[in-house]
Design an enzyme around this catalytic site. Structure first.
Site, mmCIF file in Angstrom:
data_model
loop_
_atom_site.group_PDB
_atom_site.id
_atom_site.type_symbol
_atom_site.label_atom_id
_atom_site.label_comp_id
_atom_site.label_asym_id
_atom_site.label_seq_id
_atom_site.Cartn_x
_atom_site.Cartn_y
_atom_site.Cartn_z
ATOM 1 N N LYS A 5 0.789 -1.220 0.171
ATOM 2 C CA LYS A 5 -0.061 -0.053 -0.100
ATOM 3 C C LYS A 5 0.853 1.266 0.154
ATOM 4 N N ASP B 76 -4.150 -17.198 7.688
ATOM 5 C CA ASP B 76 -3.952 -17.853 6.287
ATOM 6 C C ASP B 76 -3.421 -19.659 6.357
ATOM 7 N N ALA C 30 -5.542 -10.315 6.162
ATOM 8 C CA ALA C 30 -5.263 -10.022 7.409
ATOM 9 C C ALA C 30 -6.545 -9.900 8.537
ATOM 10 N N ALA D 22 -3.012 -12.914 -12.987
ATOM 11 C CA ALA D 22 -3.887 -11.382 -12.778
ATOM 12 C C ALA D 22 -4.800 -11.382 -11.781
ATOM 13 N N VAL E 246 1.680 -20.812 -19.003
ATOM 14 C CA VAL E 246 3.022 -20.347 -18.981
ATOM 15 C C VAL E 246 3.914 -21.725 -19.077
ATOM 16 N N ALA F 59 2.925 -14.292 -9.180
ATOM 17 C CA ALA F 59 2.017 -13.667 -8.461
ATOM 18 C C ALA F 59 0.630 -14.793 -8.673
ATOM 19 N N HIS G 232 -23.832 15.092 1.293
ATOM 20 C CA HIS G 232 -23.547 15.402 -0.058
ATOM 21 C C HIS G 232 -22.495 16.606 -0.154
ATOM 22 N N ARG H 74 -0.774 -18.159 -2.888
ATOM 23 C CA ARG H 74 0.022 -18.632 -1.848
ATOM 24 C C ARG H 74 -0.420 -20.002 -1.073
HETATM 25 P P1 FAD Z 1 1.578 -14.263 8.044
HETATM 26 O O1 FAD Z 1 1.403 -12.852 8.184
HETATM 27 O O2 FAD Z 1 1.931 -15.042 6.925
HETATM 28 O O3 FAD Z 1 2.418 -14.566 9.329
HETATM 29 C C1 FAD Z 1 3.020 -15.586 9.782
HETATM 30 C C2 FAD Z 1 4.036 -15.614 10.829
HETATM 31 O O4 FAD Z 1 4.493 -16.815 11.199
HETATM 32 C C3 FAD Z 1 5.339 -15.011 9.947
HETATM 33 O O5 FAD Z 1 6.110 -13.985 10.790
HETATM 34 C C4 FAD Z 1 6.326 -16.256 9.826
HETATM 35 O O6 FAD Z 1 7.518 -15.900 9.910
HETATM 36 C C5 FAD Z 1 5.998 -17.041 11.265
HETATM 37 N N1 FAD Z 1 6.128 -18.278 11.170
HETATM 38 C C6 FAD Z 1 5.729 -19.312 10.144
HETATM 39 N N2 FAD Z 1 5.997 -20.503 10.501
HETATM 40 C C7 FAD Z 1 6.766 -20.543 11.816
HETATM 41 C C8 FAD Z 1 7.260 -21.366 12.599
HETATM 42 N N3 FAD Z 1 7.175 -22.628 12.737
HETATM 43 N N4 FAD Z 1 7.649 -20.727 13.924
HETATM 44 C C9 FAD Z 1 7.961 -19.598 14.202
HETATM 45 N N5 FAD Z 1 7.312 -18.415 13.261
HETATM 46 C C10 FAD Z 1 6.829 -19.023 12.155
HETATM 47 N N6 FAD Z 1 -4.429 -8.920 3.345
HETATM 48 C C11 FAD Z 1 -4.990 -8.080 3.488
HETATM 49 O O7 FAD Z 1 -6.091 -8.224 4.089
HETATM 50 N N7 FAD Z 1 -4.919 -6.828 2.949
HETATM 51 C C12 FAD Z 1 -3.934 -6.525 2.046
HETATM 52 O O8 FAD Z 1 -3.868 -5.340 1.611
HETATM 53 C C13 FAD Z 1 -3.070 -7.465 1.853
HETATM 54 N N8 FAD Z 1 -2.084 -6.986 0.921
HETATM 55 C C14 FAD Z 1 -1.131 -8.133 0.795
HETATM 56 C C15 FAD Z 1 -0.122 -7.753 -0.267
HETATM 57 C C16 FAD Z 1 0.955 -8.640 -0.660
HETATM 58 C C17 FAD Z 1 1.959 -8.388 -1.263
HETATM 59 C C18 FAD Z 1 0.821 -9.827 0.183
HETATM 60 C C19 FAD Z 1 1.728 -11.215 -0.270
HETATM 61 C C20 FAD Z 1 -0.138 -10.240 0.982
HETATM 62 C C21 FAD Z 1 -1.259 -9.407 1.380
HETATM 63 N N9 FAD Z 1 -2.505 -9.671 2.101
HETATM 64 C C22 FAD Z 1 -3.179 -8.699 2.247
HETATM 65 C C23 FAD Z 1 -2.456 -11.014 2.843
HETATM 66 C C24 FAD Z 1 -2.062 -10.688 3.941
HETATM 67 O O9 FAD Z 1 -0.439 -10.514 4.367
HETATM 68 C C25 FAD Z 1 -2.048 -12.132 4.838
HETATM 69 O O10 FAD Z 1 -3.653 -12.722 4.775
HETATM 70 C C26 FAD Z 1 -1.743 -12.184 6.315
HETATM 71 O O11 FAD Z 1 -0.448 -11.672 6.473
HETATM 72 C C27 FAD Z 1 -2.090 -13.517 7.005
HETATM 73 O O12 FAD Z 1 -1.711 -13.428 8.396
HETATM 74 P P2 FAD Z 1 -1.256 -14.696 9.128
HETATM 75 O O13 FAD Z 1 -1.106 -14.219 10.460
HETATM 76 O O14 FAD Z 1 -2.190 -15.760 9.271
HETATM 77 O O15 FAD Z 1 0.125 -15.111 8.531
HETATM 78 P P1 NAD Z 2 -4.812 -14.933 -6.225
HETATM 79 O O1 NAD Z 2 -5.321 -16.215 -6.017
HETATM 80 O O2 NAD Z 2 -5.274 -13.541 -5.976
HETATM 81 O O3 NAD Z 2 -4.513 -14.569 -7.658
HETATM 82 C C1 NAD Z 2 -3.541 -15.526 -8.525
HETATM 83 C C2 NAD Z 2 -3.736 -15.623 -9.985
HETATM 84 O O4 NAD Z 2 -2.871 -16.393 -10.499
HETATM 85 C C3 NAD Z 2 -5.323 -16.155 -10.122
HETATM 86 O O5 NAD Z 2 -6.062 -15.255 -10.860
HETATM 87 C C4 NAD Z 2 -4.914 -17.626 -10.987
HETATM 88 O O6 NAD Z 2 -5.956 -18.086 -11.768
HETATM 89 C C5 NAD Z 2 -3.691 -16.929 -11.539
HETATM 90 N N1 NAD Z 2 -2.489 -18.249 -11.750
HETATM 91 C C6 NAD Z 2 -2.575 -19.474 -11.004
HETATM 92 N N2 NAD Z 2 -1.509 -20.292 -11.671
HETATM 93 C C7 NAD Z 2 -1.114 -19.663 -12.810
HETATM 94 C C8 NAD Z 2 -0.235 -19.986 -13.849
HETATM 95 N N3 NAD Z 2 0.393 -21.058 -13.805
HETATM 96 N N4 NAD Z 2 -0.268 -19.007 -15.112
HETATM 97 C C9 NAD Z 2 -0.882 -17.946 -14.997
HETATM 98 N N5 NAD Z 2 -1.748 -17.523 -13.923
HETATM 99 C C10 NAD Z 2 -2.150 -18.401 -12.825
HETATM 100 O O7 NAD Z 2 -3.471 -15.039 -5.679
HETATM 101 P P2 NAD Z 2 -2.292 -13.831 -5.295
HETATM 102 O O8 NAD Z 2 -2.438 -12.686 -6.211
HETATM 103 O O9 NAD Z 2 -1.106 -14.302 -5.426
HETATM 104 O O10 NAD Z 2 -2.596 -13.278 -3.748
HETATM 105 C C11 NAD Z 2 -2.754 -14.521 -2.706
HETATM 106 C C12 NAD Z 2 -3.433 -14.052 -1.825
HETATM 107 O O11 NAD Z 2 -3.049 -12.955 -1.040
HETATM 108 C C13 NAD Z 2 -4.702 -13.700 -2.071
HETATM 109 O O12 NAD Z 2 -5.891 -14.433 -2.497
HETATM 110 C C14 NAD Z 2 -5.297 -12.698 -1.212
HETATM 111 O O13 NAD Z 2 -5.990 -13.647 -0.331
HETATM 112 C C15 NAD Z 2 -3.823 -11.981 -0.499
HETATM 113 N N6 NAD Z 2 -3.769 -10.735 -0.978
HETATM 114 C C16 NAD Z 2 -4.782 -9.903 -0.556
HETATM 115 C C17 NAD Z 2 -4.579 -8.402 -0.910
HETATM 116 C C18 NAD Z 2 -5.738 -7.480 -0.451
HETATM 117 O O14 NAD Z 2 -6.500 -7.945 0.371
HETATM 118 N N7 NAD Z 2 -5.638 -6.515 -1.154
HETATM 119 C C19 NAD Z 2 -3.487 -8.201 -1.633
HETATM 120 C C20 NAD Z 2 -2.488 -9.153 -2.168
HETATM 121 C C21 NAD Z 2 -2.847 -10.411 -1.835
#
Ligand code: FAD
Ligand code: NAD
Length: 471
Positions: free
Chosen positions: A57, A318, A326, A188, A244, A275, A450, A278
């Site tokens: 963000k 997750d 989150a 995408a 791909v 991307a 408004h 996950r």
């Molecule tokens: P995580 O945030 O993955 O945290 C898990 C933690 O556990 C990590 O610190 C890891 O190191 C630790 N861990 C793992 N295994 C062990 C172990 N065995 N021992 C000790 N520690 C361990 N979600 C949104 O809602 N809004 C968004 O805008 C958004 N944007 C995103 C953008 C990107 C680029 C990505 C990648 C994700 C985004 N997400 C977003 C998804 C969001 O980040 C996840 O849904 C969220 O972080 C999940 O939270 P969590 O606590 O379950 O796990």
């Molecule tokens: P996603 O599931 O949103 O998108 C992955 C895309 O990749 C899908 O459209 C899927 O059809 C496509 N895909 C899968 N395999 C492929 C291949 N071999 N070739 C081409 N396309 C392929 O997953 P993401 O974008 O990786 O994000 C993971 C998760 O993280 C999201 O589902 C979301 O839960 C979380 N996230 C949330 C936010 C937010 O809340 N704004 C932002 C980023 C991530």
């Protein structure tokens, strides 16, 4: 051996919130976390704070400011003589925000007397957890209750090996030091669109290769169609129905081979971001060793209250079923802590908001028309285009729409979908309405300020009964 009422494994938004709430409720609490930040030091906050929600963000904001300056300010009568940007400074700003927020979690741990155990946690059975610290020493702690919140990691695809030099995962794509002239994003989905937008706004030619034939299939169809049109206008080249085959780096370029309905293609670019979704991090916690049940995709099996098959072991975020968001994980963390304290807390999985932080933002809550048709539900819809909103006109942000779906008989709101500026904020009115089982008429009767974008939601609710005022 140290003993705690609650030990949480993982300090992402699910785990650290579970820990704070547990401590607030009077439980002695520890968190085991293994994350190492960009500065090489242990860092709290998990994916979300370190390489997810927050840094993405921050870069979306910086790139949007630049995009607005280059593409919109002229229409406001504002001219610049020279405009430039500094990618390393943007990245440093993003890193500063991550630092502030991860330090903030440290402060909250101290404030709530939560013990931070730095290292990897592994279930050892009999309410015990082995912690392997970063210097490889081992320790064991005992917990009356264990909450697993180990989160998720990027999925990869065959023959496309991420090296974070030419082929990047989402974390790597937050650290480019220059704008790639040509960027290919595989997938995408949410990350592809958000990170693709960042680099597109800064001038990169971005191609998104998506495996599915449908763009954003879990989004309302009218919204996804409007979004596709707008993203194409912004210059995102989204290619659907692609497969791909491989990607290889050579001579500072990467070549990606893919297939679509027209045959085989080869595309040369400067960088690739993968991307494609996950995967849950359940492979290093000794699930099998202690008999913790996982589903076939590796998620920890839990009931609606996040209880696993093992007594006193819970899992949130997750690592369990449901959207990888989150806020969903955090609410699960709160629920588990409160239920341990004897409260009857539950998470309403029917009212979890989703936001995709493109410009405009896509946001929704509840059911789509597609889902309602599949369930043979009878419903009515009301749609209001942003082009008819006075505030949207004043902002110069007229692409998009707001849609309300209500039950045809009871008028209860079943879903709200939007492609609108500040949809991440506006969606919350719909979430609150749905939490209180509101009808479309309830929204119709609420006085909206408004001019505001929220009037589009008001008008969409009026349109459910065929009586919008401004279209
Ligand atoms: P995580 O945030 O993955 O945290 C898990 C933690 O556990 C990590 O610190 C890891 O190191 C630790 N861990 C793992 N295994 C062990 C172990 N065995 N021992 C000790 N520690 C361990 N979600 C949104 O809602 N809004 C968004 O805008 C958004 N944007 C995103 C953008 C990107 C680029 C990505 C990648 C994700 C985004 N997400 C977003 C998804 C969001 O980040 C996840 O849904 C969220 O972080 C999940 O939270 P969590 O606590 O379950 O796990
Ligand atoms: P996603 O599931 O949103 O998108 C992955 C895309 O990749 C899908 O459209 C899927 O059809 C496509 N895909 C899968 N395999 C492929 C291949 N071999 N070739 C081409 N396309 C392929 O997953 P993401 O974008 O990786 O994000 C993971 C998760 O993280 C999201 O589902 C979301 O839960 C979380 N996230 C949330 C936010 C937010 O809340 N704004 C932002 C980023 C991530």
């Amino acid at each position: 051996m140290k003993s705690f009422d609650v030990v949480v494994i993982g300090a992402g938004p699910a785990g650290y919130v579970a820990a704070i709430r547990s401590a607030q409720l009077g439980f002695s609490t520890a968190v085991v976390d293994k994350w190492i930040g960009k500065d090489g030091k242990p860092s709290l906050g998990g994916t979300c704070l370190n390489v997810g929600c927050i840094p993405s963000k921050a870069l979306l904001e910086s790139s949007e400011q630049y995009y607005q300056a280059t593409s919109h300010l002229e229409t406001h009568g504002i001219r610049f003589k020279q405009l430039s940007f500094d990618v390393p400074k943007m990245i440093a700003r993003k890193d500063g925000i991550v630092h502030t927020l991860t330090q903030g979690v440290q402060y909250l741990f101290k404030k709530n007397k939560i013990t931070w155990l730095q290292g990897e946690g592994r279930l050892a059975g009999n309410n015990r957890i082995t912690v392997t610290t970063h210097d490889r020493s081992k320790d064991e702690v005992e917990a009356q209750h264990i909450i697993i919140a180990t989160g998720s990691a990027p999925r990869d695809i065959p023959n496309v090996e991420t090296d974070n030099e030419f082929i990047f995962d989402s974390a790597g794509a937050l650290n480019f030091q220059e704008v790639p002239e040509k960027l290919v994003v595989i997938g995408a989905g949410v990350i592809g669109l958000e990170l693709g937008s960042v680099w597109r706004r800064l001038g990169s030619n971005v191609v998104l290769l998506e495996a599915l034939d449908t763009f954003l299939p879990s989004v309302d169809e009218q919204v996804s169609q409007a979004a596709m049109k707008e993203f194409n206008r912004q210059g995102l080249d989204i290619r659907l129905g692609t497969r791909v085959l491989s990607a290889k780096a050579a001579k500072k370029k990467v070549t990606v081979q893919y297939q679509d309905a027209n045959g085989d293609h080869s595309l040369e670019c400067d960088k690739i971001v993968v991307a494609v979704g996950r995967k849950p991090c359940s492979d290093r916690i000794n699930a099998e060793g202690v008999g913790l049940l996982l589903d076939e995709r590796g998620y920890i099996h839990v009931d609606e209250f996040c209880k696993t098959n093992l007594p006193n072991v819970y899992a949130v975020g997750d690592i369990v079923r449901g959207p990888m968001l989150a806020h969903k994980g955090s609410e699960e963390g709160v629920m588990v802590a409160e239920r341990l304290a004897g409260e009857e807390t539950r998470v309403n999985y029917e009212a979890i908001p989703w936001v995709i932080y493109t410009a405009p933002e896509i946001a929704w809550v509840g059911k789509t028309e597609r889902q309602l048709k599949q369930a043979a539900r009878v419903y009515k819809t009301g749609v209001f285009p942003l082009s008819a909103s006075g505030r949207a006109q004043a902002m110069g942000e007229t692409a998009g729409l707001v849609k309300v779906i209500a039950d045809a008989k009871t008028d209860r709101i079943l879903g709200v979908h939007m492609f609108a500026p500040s949809a991440s904020e506006l969606i919350m009115e719909a979430v609150v309405a749905m939490e209180f089982a509101a009808s479309a008429e309830d929204l119709q009767r609420v006085v909206h300020a408004h001019p505001s974008i929220s009037e589009a939601l008001h008008e969409a609710a009026l349109a459910v009964d065929g009586r919008p005022l401004h279209i």
